[in-house]
Motif scaffolding. Structure first.
Motif, short mmCIF file in Angstrom:
data_model
loop_
_atom_site.label_atom_id
_atom_site.label_comp_id
_atom_site.label_asym_id
_atom_site.label_seq_id
_atom_site.Cartn_x
_atom_site.Cartn_y
_atom_site.Cartn_z
N VAL A 124 -41.10 -3.77 47.38
CA VAL A 124 -41.19 -3.35 48.77
C VAL A 124 -41.67 -4.52 49.62
O VAL A 124 -42.66 -5.19 49.28
CB VAL A 124 -42.20 -2.19 48.92
N ASN A 125 -41.00 -4.78 50.71
CA ASN A 125 -41.42 -5.81 51.66
C ASN A 125 -42.51 -5.20 52.54
O ASN A 125 -42.23 -4.41 53.44
CB ASN A 125 -40.24 -6.27 52.51
N SER A 126 -43.75 -5.56 52.27
CA SER A 126 -44.87 -4.98 53.01
C SER A 126 -45.26 -5.80 54.23
O SER A 126 -46.31 -5.57 54.83
CB SER A 126 -46.09 -4.83 52.09
N PRO A 135 -39.24 -0.97 54.23
CA PRO A 135 -39.68 0.38 53.89
C PRO A 135 -38.60 1.44 54.06
O PRO A 135 -38.46 2.34 53.21
CB PRO A 135 -40.85 0.61 54.84
N SER A 158 -45.39 -4.44 45.34
CA SER A 158 -45.38 -5.19 46.58
C SER A 158 -46.38 -6.33 46.45
O SER A 158 -46.96 -6.54 45.38
CB SER A 158 -45.72 -4.29 47.77
N PRO A 172 -50.00 -3.69 55.65
CA PRO A 172 -49.14 -3.63 54.46
C PRO A 172 -49.21 -2.28 53.74
O PRO A 172 -48.18 -1.75 53.31
CB PRO A 172 -49.68 -4.76 53.58
N LEU A 173 -50.40 -1.71 53.61
CA LEU A 173 -50.51 -0.41 52.96
C LEU A 173 -49.81 0.68 53.75
O LEU A 173 -49.22 1.60 53.17
CB LEU A 173 -51.98 -0.04 52.75
N ARG A 175 -47.11 0.25 55.50
CA ARG A 175 -45.68 0.06 55.22
C ARG A 175 -45.33 0.55 53.81
O ARG A 175 -44.27 1.15 53.60
CB ARG A 175 -45.31 -1.42 55.37
N ILE A 176 -46.22 0.31 52.86
CA ILE A 176 -45.95 0.75 51.49
C ILE A 176 -45.94 2.28 51.41
O ILE A 176 -45.09 2.88 50.74
CB ILE A 176 -47.00 0.15 50.53
N LEU A 189 -49.56 -3.33 43.11
CA LEU A 189 -49.69 -3.94 44.43
C LEU A 189 -50.65 -5.13 44.46
O LEU A 189 -50.42 -6.08 45.19
CB LEU A 189 -50.18 -2.90 45.44
N THR A 201 -56.31 -0.69 46.31
CA THR A 201 -54.95 -1.16 46.03
C THR A 201 -54.64 -1.24 44.55
O THR A 201 -53.53 -1.59 44.16
CB THR A 201 -54.74 -2.56 46.63
#
Length: 357
Positions: A124-126, A135, A158, A172-173, A175-176, A189, A201
């Motif tokens: 995943v691109n976070s 996402p 990610s 980032p979280l 987006r994840i 992660l 994480t």
């Protein structure tokens, strides 16, 4: 007589650092990251010191094969996945786990003839904007992979661009979590910084790298001083010459340093051809004869020069620590405008390496 420079790899420090990570990670499994020839420490030399890990993560098929041929039976993760469809036959033969970050890789998996399904880490691109699906693309990619007979267990992975910052994981979280909506799966992660400083994480697998080798993910040794992490590499050499400067005399190429008073200096058998940073300025720390001192002048290919004012008893043959327990690699890197990662990886092949228990 051999040139006196030597790098020592400390097996006990690697084992100890893994135990520190284990404590920080709690119940999470550990991927020990050994890419770039184990961050310059030598994969063949050090992997057994990290054999209490749950898996190894790396980039090159050659290094994955080395681990298998030397007896490693547990998981191996290819962090950038496979680079061509024909490599899937090798992944199948050596039972490697692969990341998937592009649609072409999904198509290649669909068309491959495998003896058994491969475990997949869907990236995943976070927000780091290197590899991985955005996402809003993740659910579709997940379903495509889930429908393939060639795909076994799937994990969401990610990476964090700013995990050394207190708030660096917040966006980032988010987006994840958006990407993982309606997906129930293991997650991986946490990099080194997140493993140490962001326990929320950790999830199923953490992926420590630089901290296994005893340096800081922030580039500041002070940030990990309380963790008990220990340097796994010491770079040492010797004084091979001594000069006395008079006021105004210069040192080295370009005379980038000139003495303001009478000064005793030592020439050390280490230079940029050994992996020491050529751009290290005057004032970069070194340790000699129980004292911390600094470089003076430009770093040459095979030599560097240090100020002997704090250590007047030094003589030809005195040992000099370029980095290790007394001078942290992060401090050398910071003085040179880089990071400890680069210095580790830049250790030159001509430097003899010994392994200490």
């Amino acid at each position: 007589m051999a040139r006196p420079i030597v790098a020592t790899i400390h097996s006990d420090a690697l084992r100890h650092n893994l135990s520190v990570v284990r404590q920080a990670a709690g119940r999470s499994h550990i991927w020990s990251v050994v890419k770039a020839n184990a961050y310059g420490h030598g994969l063949a030399r050090i992997w057994q010191s990290l054999s209490d890990t749950d898996g190894f993560a790396l980039l090159n098929l050659e290094e994955a094969i080395l681990l298998r041929e030397q007896g490693w039976k547990k998981p191996i993760l290819l962090l950038e996945g496979f680079f061509a469809p024909e490599e899937l036959e090798i992944l199948d033969r050596y039972r490697l786990t692969t990341s998937v970050h592009s649609n072409w890789q999904i198509q290649a998996l669909a068309q491959a003839r495998l003896s058994a399904p491969l475990d997949i880490y869907l990236k995943v691109n976070s927000g780091m904007n290197r590899l991985g699906f955005q996402p809003e693309q993740v659910h579709n990619a997940w379903q495509k992979l889930r429908n393939l007979d060639n795909v076994g267990e799937m994990t969401l992975m990610s990476h964090f661009a700013r995990a050394e910052e207190a708030q660096g994981i917040v966006e980032p979280l988010r987006r994840i979590e958006l990407a993982a909506k309606d997906i129930s799966s293991p997650r991986s992660l946490a990099n080194s910084a997140a493993t140490l400083w962001h326990p929320q994480t950790h999830h199923d697998w953490v992926r420590p790298g630089i901290i296994l080798y005893g340096a800081s993910p922030s580039g500041k040794w002070q940030d990990i001083a309380s963790t008990g992490l220990r340097p796994a590499m010491t770079l040492e050499s010797e004084i091979i010459g001594i000069q006395n400067l008079y006021p105004g005399e210069g040192v080295g190429y370009g005379h980038r340093y000139r003495a303001s008073d009478e000064q005793r200096i030592g020439v050390v058998a280490c230079g940029y051809a050994d992996g020491y940073p050529r751009h290290a300025p005057t004032g970069t720390p070194v340790y000699v004869d129980g004292a911390r001192t600094t470089t003076v002048g430009a770093i040459s290919m095979d030599m560097l020069v240090i100020d002997l004012t704090p250590c007047p008893e030094v003589h030809i043959g005195t040992r000099v620590e370029l980095w290790g327990d007394n001078v942290r690699i992060d401090d050398v890197a910071a003085a040179s405008g880089t990071v400890g990662y680069e210095l580790m990886c830049a250790l030159a092949p001509r430097v003899p390496v010994v392994v200490a228990d």
